[in-house]
Scaffold this motif. Structure first.
Motif, PDB file in Angstrom:
ATOM      1  N   GLU A  20      -5.090  -0.861  10.229  1.00 27.99           N
ATOM      2  CA  GLU A  20      -4.968   0.535   9.824  1.00 27.99           C
ATOM      3  C   GLU A  20      -5.161   0.625   8.325  1.00 27.99           C
ATOM      4  OE1 GLU A  20      -4.287   3.513  11.191  1.00 27.99           O
ATOM      5  OE2 GLU A  20      -4.481   2.773  13.239  1.00 27.99           O
ATOM      6  N   ARG A  21      -5.832   1.656   7.922  1.00 28.05           N
ATOM      7  CA  ARG A  21      -6.001   1.847   6.481  1.00 28.05           C
ATOM      8  C   ARG A  21      -4.733   2.435   5.883  1.00 28.05           C
ATOM      9  NH1 ARG A  21     -11.468   2.503   6.131  1.00 28.05           N
ATOM     10  NH2 ARG A  21     -12.356   0.750   7.250  1.00 28.05           N
ATOM     11  N   PRO A  22      -4.505   2.145   4.638  1.00 32.70           N
ATOM     12  CA  PRO A  22      -3.276   2.673   4.029  1.00 32.70           C
ATOM     13  C   PRO A  22      -3.279   4.197   3.924  1.00 32.70           C
ATOM     14  CG  PRO A  22      -4.654   1.563   2.403  1.00 32.70           C
ATOM     15  CD  PRO A  22      -5.250   1.292   3.731  1.00 32.70           C
ATOM     16  N   TYR A  59      14.552 -17.260  -4.005  1.00 38.61           N
ATOM     17  CA  TYR A  59      13.244 -16.627  -4.009  1.00 38.61           C
ATOM     18  C   TYR A  59      12.340 -17.364  -3.064  1.00 38.61           C
ATOM     19  CZ  TYR A  59      14.883 -13.813  -7.695  1.00 38.61           C
ATOM     20  OH  TYR A  59      15.602 -12.905  -8.409  1.00 38.61           O
ATOM     21  N   LYS A  60      11.715 -16.613  -2.239  1.00 41.40           N
ATOM     22  CA  LYS A  60      10.896 -17.237  -1.219  1.00 41.40           C
ATOM     23  C   LYS A  60       9.475 -16.727  -1.314  1.00 41.40           C
ATOM     24  CE  LYS A  60      14.736 -17.606   1.991  1.00 41.40           C
ATOM     25  NZ  LYS A  60      15.365 -16.963   3.151  1.00 41.40           N
ATOM     26  N   VAL A  61       8.639 -17.450  -0.648  1.00 37.14           N
ATOM     27  CA  VAL A  61       7.270 -16.991  -0.532  1.00 37.14           C
ATOM     28  C   VAL A  61       7.307 -15.781   0.385  1.00 37.14           C
ATOM     29  CG1 VAL A  61       4.964 -17.693   0.025  1.00 37.14           C
ATOM     30  CG2 VAL A  61       6.691 -19.409  -0.483  1.00 37.14           C
ATOM     31  N   THR A  62       6.897 -14.672  -0.105  1.00 38.08           N
ATOM     32  CA  THR A  62       6.990 -13.491   0.760  1.00 38.08           C
ATOM     33  C   THR A  62       5.670 -12.752   0.836  1.00 38.08           C
ATOM     34  OG1 THR A  62       7.754 -12.252  -1.138  1.00 38.08           O
ATOM     35  CG2 THR A  62       9.423 -12.968   0.423  1.00 38.08           C
ATOM     36  N   LYS A 119       4.996  -9.137   1.049  1.00 35.31           N
ATOM     37  CA  LYS A 119       5.760  -7.883   0.949  1.00 35.31           C
ATOM     38  C   LYS A 119       5.282  -6.880   1.981  1.00 35.31           C
ATOM     39  CE  LYS A 119       8.987  -7.635  -2.221  1.00 35.31           C
ATOM     40  NZ  LYS A 119       8.695  -8.244  -3.501  1.00 35.31           N
ATOM     41  N   SER A 157       4.458  -3.359   3.216  1.00 35.24           N
ATOM     42  CA  SER A 157       4.076  -2.143   2.502  1.00 35.24           C
ATOM     43  C   SER A 157       4.930  -0.953   2.929  1.00 35.24           C
ATOM     44  CB  SER A 157       2.607  -1.844   2.730  1.00 35.24           C
ATOM     45  OG  SER A 157       2.358  -1.794   4.104  1.00 35.24           O
ATOM     46  N   VAL A 179      10.501 -13.799 -13.041  1.00 35.27           N
ATOM     47  CA  VAL A 179      11.886 -14.273 -13.013  1.00 35.27           C
ATOM     48  C   VAL A 179      12.035 -15.502 -13.907  1.00 35.27           C
ATOM     49  CG1 VAL A 179      13.700 -15.182 -11.519  1.00 35.27           C
ATOM     50  CG2 VAL A 179      12.149 -13.409 -10.668  1.00 35.27           C
ATOM     51  N   LYS A 199       0.147 -10.840  -7.882  1.00 37.60           N
ATOM     52  CA  LYS A 199       1.399 -10.154  -8.199  1.00 37.60           C
ATOM     53  C   LYS A 199       2.425 -11.219  -8.523  1.00 37.60           C
ATOM     54  CE  LYS A 199       2.343 -10.173  -3.286  1.00 37.60           C
ATOM     55  NZ  LYS A 199       2.513  -9.398  -2.072  1.00 37.60           N
ATOM     56  N   SER A 208       5.158 -12.250  -7.317  1.00 40.12           N
ATOM     57  CA  SER A 208       5.712 -13.098  -6.260  1.00 40.12           C
ATOM     58  C   SER A 208       4.679 -14.094  -5.736  1.00 40.12           C
ATOM     59  CB  SER A 208       6.266 -12.245  -5.122  1.00 40.12           C
ATOM     60  OG  SER A 208       5.242 -11.456  -4.575  1.00 40.12           O
ATOM     61  N   LEU A 239       4.058 -18.632  -8.811  1.00 40.54           N
ATOM     62  CA  LEU A 239       5.317 -19.357  -8.964  1.00 40.54           C
ATOM     63  C   LEU A 239       5.228 -20.321 -10.138  1.00 40.54           C
ATOM     64  CD1 LEU A 239       6.397 -20.227  -5.307  1.00 40.54           C
ATOM     65  CD2 LEU A 239       6.841 -18.179  -6.637  1.00 40.54           C
ATOM     66  N   LEU A 271      -0.396 -18.659  -5.513  1.00 45.87           N
ATOM     67  CA  LEU A 271      -0.378 -18.776  -4.062  1.00 45.87           C
ATOM     68  C   LEU A 271      -1.375 -17.805  -3.424  1.00 45.87           C
ATOM     69  CD1 LEU A 271       3.471 -18.676  -3.447  1.00 45.87           C
ATOM     70  CD2 LEU A 271       2.070 -20.643  -4.056  1.00 45.87           C
ATOM     71  N   ASP A 272      -1.689 -18.089  -2.181  1.00 48.55           N
ATOM     72  CA  ASP A 272      -2.407 -17.123  -1.327  1.00 48.55           C
ATOM     73  C   ASP A 272      -3.787 -16.749  -1.818  1.00 48.55           C
ATOM     74  OD1 ASP A 272      -0.256 -17.169   0.226  1.00 48.55           O
ATOM     75  OD2 ASP A 272       0.318 -15.071  -0.046  1.00 48.55           O
ATOM     76  N   LEU A 325      -8.084  -4.117   1.636  1.00 45.02           N
ATOM     77  CA  LEU A 325      -6.809  -3.729   2.200  1.00 45.02           C
ATOM     78  C   LEU A 325      -5.712  -4.302   1.330  1.00 45.02           C
ATOM     79  CD1 LEU A 325      -5.312  -2.465   4.699  1.00 45.02           C
ATOM     80  CD2 LEU A 325      -5.041  -4.818   5.447  1.00 45.02           C
ATOM     81  N   PRO A 326      -5.199  -3.501   0.429  1.00 45.17           N
ATOM     82  CA  PRO A 326      -4.183  -4.058  -0.450  1.00 45.17           C
ATOM     83  C   PRO A 326      -2.931  -4.382   0.338  1.00 45.17           C
ATOM     84  CG  PRO A 326      -4.435  -1.701  -0.808  1.00 45.17           C
ATOM     85  CD  PRO A 326      -5.440  -2.090   0.206  1.00 45.17           C
ATOM     86  N   LEU A 327      -2.450  -5.576   0.152  1.00 45.77           N
ATOM     87  CA  LEU A 327      -1.242  -5.960   0.866  1.00 45.77           C
ATOM     88  C   LEU A 327      -0.015  -5.418   0.158  1.00 45.77           C
ATOM     89  CD1 LEU A 327      -1.994  -9.623   1.834  1.00 45.77           C
ATOM     90  CD2 LEU A 327      -2.163  -7.564   3.197  1.00 45.77           C
ATOM     91  N   PRO A 332       0.789  -2.366  -2.162  1.00 48.49           N
ATOM     92  CA  PRO A 332       0.243  -1.158  -2.791  1.00 48.49           C
ATOM     93  C   PRO A 332       0.587  -1.023  -4.261  1.00 48.49           C
ATOM     94  CG  PRO A 332       1.219  -0.643  -0.678  1.00 48.49           C
ATOM     95  CD  PRO A 332       1.531  -2.078  -0.945  1.00 48.49           C
TER      96      PRO A 332
END
Lengths: 187, 889
Positions: free
Chosen positions: A44-46, A106-109, A111, A113, B173, B210, B212, B215, B225-226, B251-253, B255
């Motif tokens: 889906e588009r934002p 802190y973890k690899v996340t 996020k 939306s 951080v 970003k 996060s 690291l 990462l990623d 597609l921004p993960l 925003p």
């Protein structure tokens, strides 16, 4: 047995009073609901309005899209799914809040939306507690709330799931809603 | 609480009442409840709640989905994915979950991070693309990029990535934890840019940079990462785009960190990463988002990202203007985390860093840095104190930057930069004229390019980091420039221009003899071409006139100006801006023309500029300043203030409130408030405001700054705060010594200012010593009989009077008077006469004192009406002496 046919059998077993059936049913329900809902969300588009009500509904419907379950079984499944969803949501809310308070590492996340407000999570827990009170006063009203709020069902679906008439479901909904909102405000 | 009978009654009444409204409802309730208040209250409160929205009415679809995902992920712990077994969930979100995992076969201890995607692939096409991308990503091998080790599909078709497991803190951080300074943060961030730079060379776009995803490990090393994973997940066609650096869908993960092109679904390229690098760096350096308001909806966020201009980074560290308590606390906290004061950080973020950040954050991808490499380069430049490229006019800017590294040359080069800028403005005006003028203009602008290049070459040749081990002086540079220019005899016009430039450098270094010589040579070379180069010739004549003025060859200067004016009249016409320019120059040095003619010239220049450029042009503002200054000298402070204010309005409208030229207007306005309106509070505010702007602009060395500092110091003396004044004078002296070395006119001037401070603090011994230092420096620099020397002699004499050394004082005054007579003729020396008047007053000889005061006044203000502050003071002094005479009798 895999997929929907397994669910069918378990549902029938549950309807027949087999206590173990529910435990085995739950992960399958998660899985199916999740696959359906997520499959649609991604891509889906934002800028589209994400109508996730429709998506969750579709997940239910897909689950029920088989013929070997009679209407009674299908309706019963709605009610079970709502109950499952309630447990799921409360667990989730408790865990998320615990993580926030516990200053998790802190973890690899990735996020999400869809930003979830902390207050929403707290409210879910409050509603669950209030609903337990209502269960003691009027179990049927509490079930209607469970189907609508936690399960995301319409009045019509809730009525069928609980085996009551639509006007009754509607009246129950109205009063239970007023009662719960008052209960939550008075805290 | 309620038994079932009352509950059922409650239900019945509620259901009916809920359908009723207003009075009907109240009436029904009263009928049904009767005296039962408890029942009434219960139903009444339920009805209230019925009429309002509450928690039950909230939409929780998104939470429902998250809960489903989360539950599903939990079940995966301990499961096998590829060759690995998951140990622990370490993150989750909208797209998938991340697990810590280890080798399933237990062959060796090896921890990895596995990212498992929620959505299964459904088509072969998706599968193919996934494989292709995976291969590209696996080839990315860089010390600051977390490696992609493997990838694949689970049994039920969910894609997963196996990545190097990185233990560390997100970069923001980490930086805060270690209270890293701005500089340290930049050093660290360079590793991030380096990694992105490397990936871009391999044609991989990160797309989701970003904090996060960045690291920093325990040993302080960055891991990104990623990389490229966002792209794998986007819903775009695979074939052609896989190997190109440009993608068509985005597609921004996340925003909040989306680039404008991502949020608008436009084509994205490596430029999108540049934007995100800029955004992360901005937040890392300032601790704030560049967009001041928090968006409340996805729509607003989109609008922000596409339209809102980022705040200047220094803005977050402002201490004046609209700032509330909460902001102040946040600002201080941010400064603390950067181990510096709020003011220090504001300054740091206001210069080059601001240009770098704002360039990276441009909305239009084409206006950003062309590449990560370029951004990297500018960060390096900044850290090394070299010129950055993110600047609107990079060549002039490079010149300016150079001067910061070699402050000795600052006066020369800053002056040149301004001249060249002026040059270009004039040329632009040409283009509005005829076709022929256009051709000239093109030639001129090419030529000016060449001249700038030449200058740069000249200075860069002397850069010790390019030519290590050599000590460079300004003269060395000019010599090398001269040699180069001499070689250019094939293109005499360019050569002449270069001689001219060198001449101007000499002028600004105070080497007026040499300047006059080379400027004359420039004119000769030009004339030898046998062609008409009127525009150049006019400028050359003016430049030579300036040098002659400085040599006190006023007659020669006057003749040169007349010649240039006559040529310019012919060539440009009498209302041309060039005429205004020459008149401005000619009128800028009062001894050349006399004050009345200077005033006339400045006024004419102003009028030409108004009619050529309009009331709102910056050059018009310059002329307003010139006229204002002469108004002030002629004892018309209110007229002067009016002009300064007009200039201030034009400049602040055109340049913004914080421009150095605005500061100049402020400072001159302050002078009027101090000297004439006696509004010390207003004057202090204006001085401080002006000085503040100049400090922010790093222009502490500009004459205007020194002027303002002196003005503020004098103000401090006037309001009795001599300590503050002394402090300012010391600062002034230190600044000048830093810039000019300790044998420079600017330093001699600062010494006498400081002496004045001590004089006003009644410390004549210190004052005397400093005046004498100043005096001998002046004498060394400009000769015994220079007009400047007479000014210092007067001050020294006044101090000697305070010390009651009347004979020594008189000797100083006599010498000063002789110098002034020599310069201006017999009818001069007002200030000396006044000082002698003061001497006799202190000696108790009031009659003689009165005589000298009267002479001074007679000379300065025959009509006795001038409002000039010196005239006013002298009248007061004379009156006092007359009172003393009367008292004696």
């Amino acid at each position: 047995m895999t997929g929907n046919s397994e669910i069918t059998v378990l549902l029938q077993a549950h309807a027949a009073g087999n206590p173990d059936a529910m435990n085995r049913l739950i992960p399958l329900v998660y899985d199916e609901m999740h696959k359906m809902a997520r499959g649609r969300l991604v891509g889906e588009r934002p800028d589209h309005t994400l109508n996730s009500t429709a998506l969750v509904h579709e997940a239910y419907l897909k689950l029920l899209d088989f013929n070997r379950i009679d209407w009674q079984g299908k309706n019963h499944f709605y009610a079970i799914a709502s109950q499952v969803m309630r447990n799921l949501l409360v667990d989730y809310a408790v865990k998320q809040n615990a993580e926030k308070r516990g200053g998790k590492n802190y973890k690899v996340t990735l996020k999400n939306s869809h930003v979830t407000e902390e207050t929403d999570l707290d409210e879910i827990i409050s509603i669950d507690i209030a609903l337990k009170k209502l269960e003691e006063i009027d179990e049927r009203q509490a079930k209607v709330i469970e189907c609508r709020f936690f399960g995301g069902l319409t009045i019509e679906e809730a009525a069928k799931a609980l085996g009551i008439s639509e006007p009754t479901a509607n009246r129950d909904w109205k009063m239970a809603r007023a009662w719960l909102n008052r209960e939550l405000n008075s805290e | 609480m309620s038994n079932s009978t009352t509950w059922n009654k409650l239900k019945r009444i509620f259901e009916i009442a809920a359908e009723l409204e207003g009075n009907d409802r109240m009436q029904y309730l009263n009928e049904e409840c009767g005296d039962n208040r408890a029942l009434y209250d219960e139903i009444f409160s339920l009805l209230e709640s019925h009429d309002q929205m509450g928690a039950i009415d909230k939409e929780i679809d998104s939470i429902r989905l998250s809960a489903i995902s989360s539950a599903n992920e939990e079940r995966l712990i301990g499961q096998k994915i590829g060759n690995y077994k998951t140990v622990q969930k370490i993150g989750s979100g909208g797209m998938g979950a991340v697990f810590l995992a280890e080798r399933a076969d237990g062959q060796f201890e090896h921890k990895v991070a596995i990212k498992l995607m929620h959505n299964p692939f459904v088509s072969d096409r998706e599968m193919d693309r996934f494989k292709a991308e995976r291969q590209i990503l696996a080839r990315l091998q860089h010390e600051h990029i977390a490696r992609l080790l493997d990838g694949g599909l689970t049994g039920d078709g969910h894609p997963f990535f196996v990545m190097e497991y990185v233990q560390g803190l997100p970069i923001d951080v980490y930086c805060n934890k270690h209270k890293m300074t701005i500089r340290e943060r930049l050093m660290l961030f360079k590793e991030v840019i380096g990694a992105v730079e490397y990936a871009h060379r391999s044609l991989v776009i990160h797309r989701d940079i970003k904090p996060s995803n960045i690291l920093v490990t325990n040993n302080g090393s960055v891991k990104l990462l990623d990389f490229g994973i966002a792209r794998v997940l986007s819903d775009e066609p695979v074939s052609e785009t896989v190997f190109s650096a440009t993608d068509s869908l985005a597609l921004p993960l996340t925003p909040a960190y989306a680039s404008p092109e991502q949020i608008n679904n436009d084509t994205i390229s490596t430029q999108s990463d540049i934007y995100q690098l800029g955004l992360v760096l901005y937040e890392l350096l300032t601790g704030f988002s560049p967009f001041n308001t928090k968006p409340t909806s996805a729509h607003e966020l989109k609008k922000f990202i596409s339209e809102a201009e980022p705040e200047n980074p220094g803005f977050h560290f402002r201490t004046t203007g609209t700032i509330d308590e909460k902001d102040i606390i946040k600002t201080q906290k941010a400064a603390e985390l950067r181990s510096a004061s709020v003011n220090r950080i504001r300054k740091t973020l206001s210069g080059d860093l601001r240009s770098i950040l704002l360039k990276a954050l441009q909305k239009d991808p084409d206006k950003r840095y062309e590449s990560a490499e370029k951004l990297h380069g500018d960060v390096n430049n900044y850290l090394n104190g070299d010129p950055i490229t993110a600047h609107p006019d990079s060549k002039i800017y490079r010149l300016k930057k150079f001067t910061r590294r070699y402050p000795f040359e600052i006066a020369a080069v800053a002056f040149l930069a301004i001249l060249l800028a002026g040059y270009i403005i004039t040329i632009t005006w040409h283009t509005k004229q005829t076709e022929q003028a256009l051709e000239i203009a093109q030639f001129e602008s090419e030529k000016s390019e060449e001249v700038v290049d030449f200058l740069l070459g000249m200075f860069e040749a002397g850069d010790p980091r390019l030519n290590p081990g050599e000590t460079i002086t300004a003269n060395d540079l000019i010599d090398s420039g001269l040699q180069e220019a001499t070689l250019l005899s094939d293109s005499p016009v360019v050569q002449a221009n270069m001689f001219n430039v060198i001449g101007k450098v000499y002028t600004s270094l105070g080497e007026y003899e040499k300047a006059a010589e080379i400027l004359t040579r420039a004119i000769d070379v030009l004339d030898e071409t046998g062609e008409d180069h009127v525009a150049d010739r006019v400028d050359f004549l003016n430049d030579l006139a300036i040098a002659k003025t400085r040599l006190s060859h006023y007659e020669g200067a006057r003749l040169l100006y007349s010649e240039s004016l006559a040529m310019a009249y012919n060539y440009f016409g009498k209302d041309h801006p060039k005429i205004a320019e020459i008149k401005t120059l000619k009128g800028s040095w009062v001894p050349v023309t006399g004050i009345n003619h200077a005033a006339e010239l400045r006024q004419q220049s102003l009028e030409i500029r108004i009619s050529s450029f309009g009331e709102n042009h910056l050059l018009t503002a310059d002329s307003y300043m010139d006229v204002g200054k002469i108004n002030r000298s002629m004892g018309e402070p209110e007229l002067a203030l009016e002009k300064f204010e007009t200039a201030f309005n034009i400049r602040s409208r055109e340049l913004g409130e914080e421009h150095p030229l605005v500061a100049e207007s402020n400072i001159f306005m302050a002078d009027v408030y101090r000297l004439y309106r006696k509004d010390t509070a207003k004057a202090e505010e204006l001085y401080n405001h002006g000085l503040n702007i100049l400090e922010l602009a790093g222009a502490e060395l500009a004459p205007t700054y020194l002027h303002g500092l002196t003005g503020l110091a004098l103000l401090m003396i006037e309001i009795g705060n001599s300590e503050a004044a002394i402090e300012l004078y010391h600062k002034n002296l230190a600044l000048r010594e830093e810039v000019f070395g300790n044998r420079h006119p600017a330093v001699a001037e600062a010494l006498s200012h400081l002496a004045g401070g001590y004089q006003s603090m009644q410390q004549p011994h210190k004052a005397k010593k400093l005046y004498q230092e100043s005096l001998s420096l002046w004498e060394d620099l400009v000769g015994y009989d220079h007009i400047v020397v007479s000014g210092v002699l007067i001050s020294l004499g006044n101090t000697l009077v305070d010390m009651k050394k009347f004979d020594e004082a008189r000797a100083a005054f006599d010498r000063a008077l002789a110098i002034q007579h020599n310069y201006y003729g017999e009818e001069s020396g007002t200030l000396v006469l006044r000082a002698i008047g003061r001497l006799y007053k202190h000696q108790g000889d009031f009659d003689t004192s009165g005589y000298y005061y009267s002479r001074a006044l007679q000379q300065f203000d025959p009509e006795g009406t001038s409002l000039h502050h010196d005239a006013v003071k002298m009248r007061e002094e004379l009156k006092r002496v007359k009172e003393l005479i009367a008292g004696k009798e």
